[in-house]
Enzyme design. Structure first.
Site, PDB file in Angstrom:
ATOM      1  N   HIS A  51       0.673  -1.414  -0.048  1.00 45.11           N
ATOM      2  CA  HIS A  51      -0.481   0.051  -0.207  1.00 45.11           C
ATOM      3  C   HIS A  51       1.494   1.306  -0.176  1.00 45.11           C
ATOM      4  O   HIS A  51       1.943   1.274   0.960  1.00 45.11           O
ATOM      5  CB  HIS A  51      -1.360   0.145   1.040  1.00 45.11           C
ATOM      6  CG  HIS A  51      -1.714   1.426   1.408  1.00 45.11           C
ATOM      7  ND1 HIS A  51      -1.564   1.534   2.420  1.00 45.11           N
ATOM      8  CD2 HIS A  51      -2.621   1.751   0.414  1.00 45.11           C
ATOM      9  CE1 HIS A  51      -2.355   3.208   2.873  1.00 45.11           C
ATOM     10  NE2 HIS A  51      -3.234   3.109   1.723  1.00 45.11           N
ATOM     11  N   HIS A 126       2.421  11.194  -0.646  1.00 49.08           N
ATOM     12  CA  HIS A 126       1.306  11.452   0.333  1.00 49.08           C
ATOM     13  C   HIS A 126       1.158  11.667   1.996  1.00 49.08           C
ATOM     14  O   HIS A 126       2.084  11.249   2.801  1.00 49.08           O
ATOM     15  CB  HIS A 126       1.424   9.411   1.115  1.00 49.08           C
ATOM     16  CG  HIS A 126       0.103   8.879   1.899  1.00 49.08           C
ATOM     17  ND1 HIS A 126       0.726   7.818   2.826  1.00 49.08           N
ATOM     18  CD2 HIS A 126      -1.123   8.825   1.883  1.00 49.08           C
ATOM     19  CE1 HIS A 126      -0.586   7.564   3.412  1.00 49.08           C
ATOM     20  NE2 HIS A 126      -0.944   7.774   2.744  1.00 49.08           N
TER      21      HIS A 126
END
Length: 328
Positions: A51, A126
């Site tokens: 992920h 992110h």
């Protein structure tokens, strides 16, 4: 009767031998799959993935990304490095670099892309910016050059600060790096197997979750990836079970074995990190759930992803790869 018993014993020990080999060498796990597993749909194989795969390139010195919340962007002006140290602890999801992930057996990569003003590079992101992605993509290409029976799934999940021209440019870069390794979107997904890919020398499946008209890019609908927005063990398992039970038989499927902390959770665990508060307890718990899963059928697993896939004692890739041997 005796011949049948001998055959059974030989089959038993062959299966044990194969599993031992798998445990020792995940670098070539696809290459070592027995023939029966190379002729089933790729969407029915159990494939380990990571992920936010490139988030290991994020550092506390990284600039705040375009996907950060408005609050983070505002506080960044006031607190600067102190805030970014905090955001870093809750943004990084992998500590293993791309080469090591590949050697560990990861074959699916979850990618989040962003641009920067007056910069031609594409960056992983992110909440904080990571490194330009082209270096990582070239590393993957080099791995495939030396591992010709392995395949990779690249899933471009999110795009930030992207214009249509940026999508065109990125797809051109992808095709120029991987060239004839790219597997085009098949007419019938269930007919795509490892054997078919090897015959055509295809090694890369590119899922591109933005509307583009290119048959070398797989649209989002052909590889659903439902997101469990919870930090509850009970709710997560219920969500994962329901997703597998209702998955379509003619598509791939991504099972996300991860927690997603909300603002309240983060404040309650202010002095911890995503790794310590979420991944560590979940990874210790989720292994037993993964081991019970089916493969090769309508409600079986396909891609399974997690955070911090190299966590000590997790054995994430090994558990997933060994699921495939339930079919023999």
């Amino acid at each position: 009767m005796i011949c049948k018993q001998i055959s059974t014993i030989k089959h038993k020990y062959y299966s044990v031998f194969i599993i031992l080999v798998m445990k020792l060498n995940l670098e070539f796990w696809m290459s070592k799959l027995p023939k029966p597993l190379t002729v089933i749909p790729i969407t029915h194989l159990a494939i380990p993935g990571s992920h936010d795969s490139f988030s290991y390139t994020i550092t506390p010195n990284s600039k705040v990304g375009p996907d950060a919340t408005m609050l983070v962007k505002f506080l960044n002006f006031l607190l600067g490095r102190r805030l970014r140290n905090f955001v870093y602890k809750w943004s990084i999801t992998q500590t293993s670099d791309i080469q090591n992930q590949l050697l560990l057996g990861i074959r699916y990569f979850d990618l989040r892309m962003a641009t920067k003003p007056n910069d031609i590079n594409f960056y992983t992101v992110h909440a904080l910016y990571g490194d330009p992605i082209i270096i990582e993509l070239i590393n993957i290409k080099n791995f495939l050059d030396s591992h010709t029976n392995e395949i990779i799934i690249l899933d471009f999940q999110h795009f930030y600060n992207f214009l249509e021209a940026d999508h065109v440019r990125l797809t051109i870069i992808l095709k120029s790096i991987f060239q004839n390794k790219v597997c085009p979107m098949p007419n019938v997904v269930e007919k795509l197997t490892l054997e078919v890919m090897r015959k055509n020398k295809w090694q890369v499946i590119i899922i591109y979750r933005h509307e583009v008209y290119d048959n070398q890019l797989w649209p989002s609908s052909f590889w659903p990836t439902p997101w469990p927005q919870t930090t509850s063990f009970k709710k997560l398992i219920k969500f994962l079970d329901y997703g597998l039970k209702t998955r379509k038989s003619n598509t791939g499927y991504v099972t996300q074995c991860l927690f997603t902390p909300d603002k309240k959770f983060i404040l309650q665990h202010f002095n911890l990190s995503l790794q310590n508060s979420c991944a560590k307890p979940l990874n210790a718990f989720i292994s037993s759930w993964i081991e019970l899963q089916k493969v090769g059928c309508r409600d079986g697993v396909n891609v399974i992803i997690a955070d911090f896939i190299n966590m000590i004692g997790f054995n994430f890739c090994k558990i997933i790869v060994n699921l495939n041997y339930k079919l023999i």
